[in-house]
Design a protein around this motif. Structure first.
Motif, PDB file in Angstrom:
ATOM      1  N   GLU A 222      53.927  -0.175 -20.347  1.00 33.46           N
ATOM      2  CA  GLU A 222      55.033  -1.352 -20.088  1.00 33.46           C
ATOM      3  C   GLU A 222      55.832  -0.836 -18.720  1.00 33.46           C
ATOM      4  N   ARG A 223      56.201   0.376 -18.449  1.00 35.49           N
ATOM      5  CA  ARG A 223      56.986   0.904 -17.243  1.00 35.49           C
ATOM      6  C   ARG A 223      55.791   0.712 -16.369  1.00 35.49           C
ATOM      7  N   ILE A 224      54.744   0.781 -16.350  1.00 33.41           N
ATOM      8  CA  ILE A 224      53.726   0.503 -15.201  1.00 33.41           C
ATOM      9  C   ILE A 224      53.484  -0.967 -14.962  1.00 33.41           C
ATOM     10  N   ALA A 225      53.528  -1.779 -15.859  1.00 36.37           N
ATOM     11  CA  ALA A 225      53.434  -2.829 -15.647  1.00 36.37           C
ATOM     12  C   ALA A 225      54.590  -3.817 -15.070  1.00 36.37           C
ATOM     13  N   ALA A 226      55.980  -3.321 -15.462  1.00 37.57           N
ATOM     14  CA  ALA A 226      57.167  -3.830 -14.970  1.00 37.57           C
ATOM     15  C   ALA A 226      57.415  -3.267 -13.508  1.00 37.57           C
ATOM     16  N   ALA A 227      56.763  -2.563 -13.224  1.00 35.77           N
ATOM     17  CA  ALA A 227      56.845  -1.896 -11.721  1.00 35.77           C
ATOM     18  C   ALA A 227      55.705  -2.640 -10.869  1.00 35.77           C
ATOM     19  N   GLY A 228      55.183  -3.672 -11.496  1.00 36.85           N
ATOM     20  CA  GLY A 228      54.152  -4.366 -10.588  1.00 36.85           C
ATOM     21  C   GLY A 228      52.849  -3.568 -10.187  1.00 36.85           C
ATOM     22  N   ILE A 229      52.451  -2.542 -10.988  1.00 37.59           N
ATOM     23  CA  ILE A 229      51.421  -1.619 -10.773  1.00 37.59           C
ATOM     24  C   ILE A 229      50.336  -1.857 -11.678  1.00 37.59           C
ATOM     25  N   ARG A 230      49.042  -1.776 -11.370  1.00 40.53           N
ATOM     26  CA  ARG A 230      47.746  -1.864 -12.299  1.00 40.53           C
ATOM     27  C   ARG A 230      47.527  -0.649 -12.715  1.00 40.53           C
ATOM     28  N   VAL A 231      47.073  -0.825 -13.877  1.00 42.03           N
ATOM     29  CA  VAL A 231      46.219   0.313 -14.372  1.00 42.03           C
ATOM     30  C   VAL A 231      44.894   0.215 -14.292  1.00 42.03           C
ATOM     31  N   VAL A 232      44.133   0.629 -13.468  1.00 38.20           N
ATOM     32  CA  VAL A 232      42.848   0.485 -12.778  1.00 38.20           C
ATOM     33  C   VAL A 232      41.881   0.944 -13.706  1.00 38.20           C
ATOM     34  N   LYS A 233      42.278   2.222 -14.347  1.00 43.10           N
ATOM     35  CA  LYS A 233      41.258   3.039 -15.106  1.00 43.10           C
ATOM     36  C   LYS A 233      41.991   3.712 -15.930  1.00 43.10           C
ATOM     37  N   VAL A 234      41.046   3.800 -17.276  1.00 45.98           N
ATOM     38  CA  VAL A 234      41.651   4.554 -18.541  1.00 45.98           C
ATOM     39  C   VAL A 234      40.606   5.616 -18.828  1.00 45.98           C
ATOM     40  N   GLN A 235      41.142   6.797 -18.695  1.00 44.52           N
ATOM     41  CA  GLN A 235      40.429   7.994 -18.968  1.00 44.52           C
ATOM     42  C   GLN A 235      40.290   8.200 -20.347  1.00 44.52           C
ATOM     43  N   ALA A 236      39.249   7.676 -21.170  1.00 42.19           N
ATOM     44  CA  ALA A 236      39.651   7.888 -22.660  1.00 42.19           C
ATOM     45  C   ALA A 236      39.394   9.452 -22.865  1.00 42.19           C
ATOM     46  N   SER A 237      40.339   9.892 -23.667  1.00 44.81           N
ATOM     47  CA  SER A 237      40.421  11.311 -23.689  1.00 44.81           C
ATOM     48  C   SER A 237      41.623  11.726 -24.593  1.00 44.81           C
TER      49      SER A 237
END
Length: 374
Positions: A222-237
């Motif tokens: 939610e912090r990422i989204a609130a800053a207007g930044i995109r999660v481009v990739k999730v490294q599933a680990s």
């Protein structure tokens, strides 16, 4: 969401070696996982990326091997520069950092290669290190990194204009680095959004690293989204979790994961704040072991560690749910990244069946999320 596995688990460093691994491992993994098409998050060492970016015949040979094995490429891992399977890697994985022109050149080469390999209509991502290792980093280093990332985003815009292919850089927070965690990365990108194009730069959310930070995964997304930044990739680990590190049985169990190749940062969730050390042997010597530990050791997603140790797959699942709730995920790349098979304690596992098992586990979790009502 587009599922893949990261090929940095394989030691190949040249074109012949990468193609051989596609035939010997990636293709069999796809078949063992029961997938018609399998994404591979290619790791291309810098010399190979430079060759593929400038030699059409070499690139065509790679493309042919991918097609033959039913593989597609939407994401590259450009964090390790080279020699990721050397006898000792440790801090070398952070070199060259973003102050060194070699890092920019490598990432541009990777972007050119990815643009040529992407399926029609697909977007691409490239994960990279979080600027560099923290020690010795100063204002001059920060300024140099900012210039380099500005140049990189200009190149990504040029690739988009020339080819129509969208390639995004995904900065991957990692414990001990300049951008140690999600909060650091959001703050840095937010402070420099006038210099770094956030249409082409976002975050690679490695869920092992996220777990090690002891941050709440939903709140961080939610912090990422609130800053207007995109999660481009999730490294599933997944990380190792040690609930009672002072217990002799737990101490003996986690000590079995200490090894000489990779760095395994450890955090202790102490009442006064998270305590930090840079490697597992140091943790065994220096941390009080009075509160739970998280260890930066990527453990297989579908195989629980032997008790009393556990893993943090719950952090991965919560993070995926949070990402799906905060942004459109049609072009989100979910890359299974367990590169530690060769250094797991005990007998060497069968790599094909091991990675296939992880992919079956991950595909099942993604399918469950796709079936949930919006």
């Amino acid at each position: 969401m587009h599922l893949s596995y990261c090929t940095n688990v394989h030691p190949a460093e040249d074109l012949a070696g990468v193609i051989a691994q596609l035939h010997a491992a990636a293709g069999p993994i796809r078949r063992a996982a029961g997938l018609g098409v399998l994404g591979v998050g290619l790791w291309l060492p810098a010399p190979l990326a430079a060759r593929l970016a400038t030699e059409p015949a070499a690139l065509e040979a790679l493309r042919a091997a991918l097609d033959e094995e039913g593989l597609e490429v939407r994401t590259l891992n450009a964090f390790p520069y080279a020699a990721f399977h050397a006898e000792v890697v440790k801090l070398d994985v952070y070199r060259p950092d973003w102050t060194d022109p070699a890092r920019l050149e490598y990432t541009i080469d990777a972007a050119r290669v990815l643009a040529a390999l992407l399926p029609a209509g697909a977007e691409g991502s490239i994960s990279t290190l979080p600027l560099g290792w923290r020690e010795g980093w100063d204002a001059a280093a920060d300024a140099a990194a900012l210039v380099a990332l500005g140049a990189l985003t200009a190149e990504l815009r040029a690739i988009r204009a020339e080819t129509g292919r969208v390639i995004r850089l995904a900065i991957e927070p990692e414990p001990g680095c300049v951008l140690d965690d999600v909060a650091d990365t959001v703050a840095w990108l937010g402070a420099h959004r006038d210099r770094v194009d956030l249409e082409h730069v976002g975050i690679c959310l490695d869920t092992c690293h996220l777990a090690v930070s002891f941050a709440d995964p939903r709140a961080e997304v939610e912090r990422i989204a609130a800053a207007g930044i995109r999660v481009v990739k999730v490294q599933a680990s997944a990380a190792l979790h040690v609930e009672r590190p002072g217990d002799p049985a737990a101490r003996d169990a986690v000590a079995g994961y200490a090894e000489d190749r990779y760095l395994h940062q450890v955090r202790e969730d102490a009442a006064g704040g998270v305590m930090r050390v840079d490697d597992l042997p140091e943790a065994l010597d220096a941390l009080p072991a009075a509160a739970p530990w998280r260890v930066h050791f990527h453990v297989p997603l579908h195989l629980a560690p032997e008790p009393p140790l556990t893993s943090t797959t719950d952090v991965l699942e919560t993070a995926l749910d949070a990402v799906a709730a905060t942004q459109t995920v049609d072009e989100l790349h979910v890359d299974v990244e367990t590169y530690t098979w060769s250094v797991l304690p005990g007998s060497p596992p069968d790599l094909v069946e091991g990675v296939a098992g992880e992919l079956r586990w991950a595909a099942g979790r993604l399918a469950e999320r796709a079936e949930q009502p919006a």
